[in-house]
Design an enzyme around this catalytic site. Structure first.
Site, mmCIF file in Angstrom:
data_model
loop_
_atom_site.group_PDB
_atom_site.id
_atom_site.type_symbol
_atom_site.label_atom_id
_atom_site.label_comp_id
_atom_site.label_asym_id
_atom_site.label_seq_id
_atom_site.Cartn_x
_atom_site.Cartn_y
_atom_site.Cartn_z
ATOM 1 N N LEU A 19 13.583 64.457 57.241
ATOM 2 C CA LEU A 19 14.183 65.747 57.541
ATOM 3 C C LEU A 19 15.705 65.660 57.692
ATOM 4 O O LEU A 19 16.451 66.405 57.050
ATOM 5 C CB LEU A 19 13.551 66.315 58.812
ATOM 6 C CG LEU A 19 14.103 67.639 59.326
ATOM 7 C CD1 LEU A 19 13.824 68.747 58.329
ATOM 8 C CD2 LEU A 19 13.492 67.970 60.686
ATOM 9 N N GLU A 39 15.052 56.021 51.128
ATOM 10 C CA GLU A 39 13.875 56.368 51.922
ATOM 11 C C GLU A 39 12.783 55.316 51.744
ATOM 12 O O GLU A 39 12.379 54.993 50.626
ATOM 13 C CB GLU A 39 13.342 57.745 51.528
ATOM 14 C CG GLU A 39 11.994 58.118 52.114
ATOM 15 C CD GLU A 39 11.913 57.976 53.632
ATOM 16 O OE1 GLU A 39 10.851 57.526 54.111
ATOM 17 O OE2 GLU A 39 12.900 58.298 54.334
ATOM 18 N N GLN A 119 6.871 70.129 58.122
ATOM 19 C CA GLN A 119 7.873 69.294 57.466
ATOM 20 C C GLN A 119 7.491 68.939 56.030
ATOM 21 O O GLN A 119 8.355 68.905 55.159
ATOM 22 C CB GLN A 119 8.150 68.048 58.293
ATOM 23 C CG GLN A 119 9.011 68.334 59.506
ATOM 24 C CD GLN A 119 9.376 67.101 60.298
ATOM 25 O OE1 GLN A 119 9.293 67.101 61.509
ATOM 26 N NE2 GLN A 119 9.770 66.051 59.614
ATOM 27 N N TYR A 221 -0.325 74.957 74.983
ATOM 28 C CA TYR A 221 -0.414 73.789 75.858
ATOM 29 C C TYR A 221 -1.765 73.835 76.570
ATOM 30 O O TYR A 221 -2.234 74.910 76.975
ATOM 31 C CB TYR A 221 0.704 73.803 76.892
ATOM 32 C CG TYR A 221 2.037 73.357 76.347
ATOM 33 C CD1 TYR A 221 2.405 72.010 76.368
ATOM 34 C CD2 TYR A 221 2.930 74.274 75.804
ATOM 35 C CE1 TYR A 221 3.622 71.599 75.865
ATOM 36 C CE2 TYR A 221 4.148 73.868 75.294
ATOM 37 C CZ TYR A 221 4.491 72.526 75.323
ATOM 38 O OH TYR A 221 5.701 72.117 74.815
ATOM 39 N N ASP A 312 16.862 60.783 64.938
ATOM 40 C CA ASP A 312 16.155 59.887 65.856
ATOM 41 C C ASP A 312 16.795 58.512 65.957
ATOM 42 O O ASP A 312 16.561 57.797 66.939
ATOM 43 C CB ASP A 312 14.692 59.735 65.413
ATOM 44 C CG ASP A 312 13.863 60.967 65.737
ATOM 45 O OD1 ASP A 312 14.384 61.887 66.388
ATOM 46 O OD2 ASP A 312 12.679 60.999 65.324
#
Length: 536
Positions: A19, A39, A119, A221, A312
């Protein structure tokens, strides 16, 4: 093992083609900067990982020209405008209404609306966009080594067939995820709260329409004696996933409770999904699982010379609030225009040093807010031992983060009024008779002056010429651009003779509340400061 001695060159290399890496390639391509994206995976994961895209991110998608395609795809997969709720089980009793509707209140702040999209649905759109504009995406290719010198970065890569070759670029963006090979090679550690749950995502098919049909719920949740986690289902309520953060009672055995991924047998996976739904004999099919750790960490530094960490690789946070992917995309957006300015000779190389000074505080703040939501929604027992920061409104996190402020990191975006360091406010103007948001006037530097600020417009061309022909768009609002509600001066905190300078990423670089005795000098100094060409 075959070795290829020749190197391939591009101005920017990107480690990671997920992403954030694909967004970086797309943002750079939008600015005429070619990149090579490396990648590790041969193809995007087919598992339906749903991402919550905030309005600021959708503003960026609009600037890329893909908002309509993204929104159309989202409406196929997910219920628009859904809510976020808390239940004891999906079929049971409501415990709380976390977000009544996905886009409540957004119209006053943005021309764009939040949405959900898998995604695997988004990444092909980004990949096609970037490649059509000149980027190269190498899939099934791993980073093996990284070296940099005063002129650029060399990356040794290994293809799936064992071929080793070298890529060369001026800069490297490391967007290769939480297990970043580049970050590891540089020896940059994470800092922060660490991991607090070995979590599990279970992808499954089951007919949940008896409980979800007619309910516009985006995320559910669930908290009960068997598990704590959250559901995300597709529009037909036939397929989705359950994220499991805890099993059993953390007060009795916190170590076991926070190790939800200890048992991934099919029997256990079915048991957990049924416990979350609240139907002990519901037929279902398990499609796959992913183990992951709920963590709150930020890299010690976001930059090592010509190598810059994003996504990340730079910050890890719990999924609560959907901040992780959005924060990574905003990293890439911050980098793209700065790299363009440096490569095209408009800015000093030290402009890139502002990437870490701007994005790291934002990441730390956002990580803490994601952790606070994790505690509030899933793990309240952590509050005593690991007190979270007070919760702030989602809008403050999505749109209200501030660059360069000594006193605060965030503000209510409705109250920033064009202060330097804030995202430029959204108001509706008109151009050639068509309605246009101030948000989408920015692709170059942008000078917006009040209706009596003609001296600023005259100064703009001369000031821009001082920086190697810097592209600078200049408009008088109320004259060149229509201001039907006469809201521009108040929204941006200036008078009719004032002006505001907006960076290519849509953040306010500088403003003058009114007329100046030296418009050219003031504007040139503001541009120099924004471009990293201030005094040594």
């Amino acid at each position: 093992m075959a070795t290829v001695a020749a190197s391939d060159d591009a101005p920017v290399l990107i480690a990671g083609g997920g992403l954030v890496g694909l967004c970086a390639a797309a943002f750079l391509a939008q600015r005429g900067i070619r990149s090579i994206c490396i990648e590790r995976l041969p193809a995007s994961s087919p598992l339906p990982r749903a991402a919550f895209f905030h309005m600021r991110t959708v503003e960026m998608f609009r600037s890329l020209g893909i908002e309509d395609e993204v929104r159309e795809r989202s409406s196929v997969d997910f219920v628009p405008e859904g809510a976020i709720v808390a239940m004891d089980t999906l079929s049971g009793r409501m415990l709380g209404d976390i977000m009544p509707t996905l886009n409540q209140g957004v119209e006053a702040l943005s021309p764009c609306r939040r949405l959900y999209l898998n995604q695997p649905s988004l990444e092909p759109i980004l990949r096609a966009l970037a490649c059509e504009a000149g980027a190269t995406v190498l899939q099934g290719t791993e980073v093996a080594a990284v070296d940099q010198d005063a002129h650029g970065v060399s990356v040794t890569i290994k293809d799936g067939d064992g071929t080793v070759r070298e890529l060369r670029g001026k800069y490297l963006i490391a967007a290769d995820g939480s297990h970043s090979k580049v970050r590891e090679l540089l020896g940059i550690p994470y800092e922060g709260r660490g991991a607090f749950s070995n979590s599990l995502t279970i992808y499954f098919k089951a007919d949940l329409s008896p409980w979800l049909a007619g309910k516009a719920w985006s995320i559910v949740y669930v908290n009960n004696p068997i598990l704590g986690g959250f559901f995300r289902m597709n529009r037909a309520a036939q397929e989705g996933f359950l994220g499991v953060n805890t099993v059993g009672d953390p007060k009795v055995d916190p170590v076991a409770a926070c190790n939800a991924s200890a048992d991934v047998s099919e029997r256990r996976l079915i048991e957990l999904v049924r416990a979350g739904i609240g139907v002990p004999d519901l037929p279902m099919k398990i499609n796959g699982t992913t183990r992951w750790r709920a963590t709150a960490l930020v890299a010690k530094t976001f930059q090592d010379g010509r190598i810059l960490l994003a996504g990340d690789a730079a910050h890890l946070m719990p999924p609560n609030g959907g901040f992780g992917g959005n924060t990574g995309i905003h990293d890439a957006h911050n980098l793209a225009w700065k790299i363009e300015m440096v490569l095209k000779g408009h800015a000093a190389a030290r402009l890139l040093e502002s990437y870490g000074s701007e994005r790291k505080p934002v990441a730390q703040f956002t990580v803490e807010q994601a952790f606070a939501r994790y505690v509030a929604r899933t793990a309240p027992w952590l509050k005593a031992e690991h007190p979270p920061q007070p919760l702030v409104p989602d809008f403050d996190i999505e749109l209200g983060y501030l660059y360069g402020s000594d006193s605060r990191i965030h503000a209510d975006p409705a109250a920033t009024h064009g202060m330097p360091g804030s995202r430029a406010p959204h108001i509706w103007l008109t151009r050639a008779g068509a309605r246009v948001s101030t948000i989408h006037l920015t692709s170059n530097y942008l000078l917006l002056a009040g209706k009596d600020g003609q001296d600023w417009i005259g100064a703009a061309a001369d000031a821009a010429a001082s920086f190697n022909g810097l592209p600078l768009d200049a408009w008088r609002v109320g004259s060149d651009l229509g201001d039907p509600e006469a809201g521009f001066p108040a929204a941006f905190g200036i008078s009719s003779t004032g002006a505001v300078l907006v960076r290519p990423d849509g953040f306010v670089a500088w403003r003058s509340l009114g007329r100046s005795a030296d418009c050219r000098g003031d504007l040139r100094n503001a541009l120099a400061d924004s471009l990293g060409i201030g005094p040594n």
